[in-house]
Write an enzyme that holds these catalytic residues in place. Structure first.
Site, PDB file in Angstrom:
ATOM      1  N   GLY A  44       0.835  -1.192   0.000  1.00 25.60           N
ATOM      2  CA  GLY A  44       0.000   0.000   0.000  1.00 25.60           C
ATOM      3  C   GLY A  44       0.871   1.243   0.000  1.00 25.60           C
ATOM      4  O   GLY A  44       2.003   1.208   0.493  1.00 25.60           O
ATOM      5  N   GLN A  49       3.075   9.963   1.255  1.00 28.42           N
ATOM      6  CA  GLN A  49       4.347   9.233   1.239  1.00 28.42           C
ATOM      7  C   GLN A  49       5.174   9.530  -0.006  1.00 28.42           C
ATOM      8  O   GLN A  49       6.336   9.134  -0.087  1.00 28.42           O
ATOM      9  CB  GLN A  49       4.102   7.725   1.338  1.00 28.42           C
ATOM     10  CG  GLN A  49       3.510   7.311   2.680  1.00 28.42           C
ATOM     11  CD  GLN A  49       3.350   5.810   2.760  1.00 28.42           C
ATOM     12  OE1 GLN A  49       2.384   5.267   2.245  1.00 28.42           O
ATOM     13  NE2 GLN A  49       4.305   5.132   3.378  1.00 28.42           N
ATOM     14  N   CYS A  88       5.878   0.014   7.416  1.00 29.33           N
ATOM     15  CA  CYS A  88       5.490   1.179   6.616  1.00 29.33           C
ATOM     16  C   CYS A  88       6.679   1.597   5.761  1.00 29.33           C
ATOM     17  O   CYS A  88       7.803   1.643   6.252  1.00 29.33           O
ATOM     18  CB  CYS A  88       5.078   2.316   7.555  1.00 29.33           C
ATOM     19  SG  CYS A  88       4.579   3.815   6.693  1.00 29.33           S
ATOM     20  N   LEU A  89       6.416   1.888   4.490  1.00 25.35           N
ATOM     21  CA  LEU A  89       7.499   2.283   3.584  1.00 25.35           C
ATOM     22  C   LEU A  89       8.180   3.574   4.047  1.00 25.35           C
ATOM     23  O   LEU A  89       9.320   3.831   3.674  1.00 25.35           O
ATOM     24  CB  LEU A  89       6.970   2.449   2.158  1.00 25.35           C
ATOM     25  CG  LEU A  89       6.509   1.149   1.485  1.00 25.35           C
ATOM     26  CD1 LEU A  89       5.866   1.446   0.134  1.00 25.35           C
ATOM     27  CD2 LEU A  89       7.660   0.167   1.313  1.00 25.35           C
ATOM     28  N   HIS A 130      -4.522   1.274   7.549  1.00 26.74           N
ATOM     29  CA  HIS A 130      -3.185   1.877   7.621  1.00 26.74           C
ATOM     30  C   HIS A 130      -3.064   3.037   6.625  1.00 26.74           C
ATOM     31  O   HIS A 130      -2.591   4.123   6.978  1.00 26.74           O
ATOM     32  CB  HIS A 130      -2.137   0.791   7.346  1.00 26.74           C
ATOM     33  CG  HIS A 130      -0.717   1.271   7.365  1.00 26.74           C
ATOM     34  ND1 HIS A 130       0.179   0.926   8.350  1.00 26.74           N
ATOM     35  CD2 HIS A 130      -0.034   2.082   6.518  1.00 26.74           C
ATOM     36  CE1 HIS A 130       1.351   1.512   8.105  1.00 26.74           C
ATOM     37  NE2 HIS A 130       1.251   2.209   6.994  1.00 26.74           N
ATOM     38  N   GLU A 131      -3.524   2.809   5.390  1.00 21.32           N
ATOM     39  CA  GLU A 131      -3.407   3.852   4.351  1.00 21.32           C
ATOM     40  C   GLU A 131      -4.334   5.029   4.654  1.00 21.32           C
ATOM     41  O   GLU A 131      -3.949   6.184   4.441  1.00 21.32           O
ATOM     42  CB  GLU A 131      -3.702   3.288   2.964  1.00 21.32           C
ATOM     43  CG  GLU A 131      -2.791   2.141   2.518  1.00 21.32           C
ATOM     44  CD  GLU A 131      -1.319   2.390   2.732  1.00 21.32           C
ATOM     45  OE1 GLU A 131      -0.877   3.555   2.687  1.00 21.32           O
ATOM     46  OE2 GLU A 131      -0.593   1.412   2.991  1.00 21.32           O
ATOM     47  N   HIS A 134      -2.807   7.370   7.009  1.00 20.22           N
ATOM     48  CA  HIS A 134      -1.840   8.271   6.352  1.00 20.22           C
ATOM     49  C   HIS A 134      -2.542   9.526   5.827  1.00 20.22           C
ATOM     50  O   HIS A 134      -1.994  10.625   5.895  1.00 20.22           O
ATOM     51  CB  HIS A 134      -1.173   7.574   5.162  1.00 20.22           C
ATOM     52  CG  HIS A 134       0.046   6.780   5.508  1.00 20.22           C
ATOM     53  ND1 HIS A 134       1.174   7.336   6.056  1.00 20.22           N
ATOM     54  CD2 HIS A 134       0.330   5.458   5.346  1.00 20.22           C
ATOM     55  CE1 HIS A 134       2.094   6.392   6.230  1.00 20.22           C
ATOM     56  NE2 HIS A 134       1.607   5.245   5.815  1.00 20.22           N
TER      57      HIS A 134
HETATM   58 CO    CO Z   1       2.535   3.428   5.881  1.00 18.59          CO
END
Ligand code: CO
Length: 159
Positions: A44, A49, A88-89, A130-131, A134
């Site tokens: 995701g 991000q 998380c990226l 999660h997304e 963000h």
């Molecule tokens: Co994340």
């Protein structure tokens, strides 16, 4: 391939604005976000991000499940509970357990501005939550119950 913004960065903690233009620029952005997510081995990716404060997220758990694009998403129903490890990226190498709703229903728009409703459970529901966090400037680290060492993970995918 876009550059992924890593913590700490103000853009990651700001509430995103709603998308109002569903034209070719949005479509290119979605395609670039998708490529960037795949390249980074993520499941995701949310627009902040990659440095864009708009309510846009892309998700793909695996190729068979297909690609999910969420624009201006909003959860309308939620129930149950699940606790599992997330990454998380924007936090390379950081993992921790987070509690999420087990089932969610959301409303969102697709890339053409058409409304749709989606009900998801289990892992997909976790990644969506999660997304969506963000997009509100909420990072998973604010919800971690316990951090997990990278070497203790069996396998991990980042969101
Ligand atoms: Co994340």
């Amino acid at each position: 391939m876009l550059t992924i913004v890593e913590h700490p960065s103000d853009i990651l903690e700001e509430k995103c604005k709603r998308v109002t233009n569903f034209g070719v620029e949005l479509h290119e952005l979605l395609d670039n976000m998708y490529e960037t997510m795949i390249e980074a081995d993520g499941v995701g990716l949310a627009a902040p991000q990659i440095g864009i404060g708009e309510k846009i997220a892309v998700i793909e758990l695996d190729e068979d499940e297909g690609r999910l694009e969420l624009i201006n998403p909003k959860i309308t129903e939620q129930s149950g509970e699940q606790t599992d490890i997330e990454g998380c990226l924007s936090f390379p190498g950081l993992y921790g357990t987070v509690s999420r709703f087990y089932t969610i229903t959301l409303k969102a728009k697709d890339r053409y501005g058409r409304d749709f409703t989606l009900t998801a459970e289990d892992y997909l529901a976790r990644v969506i939550q999660h997304e969506l966090d963000h997009l509100e400037g909420v990072l998973f680290t604010s919800k971690v119950i316990e951090y997990v060492k990278e070497e203790d993970l069996e396998s991990s995918e980042d969101e």
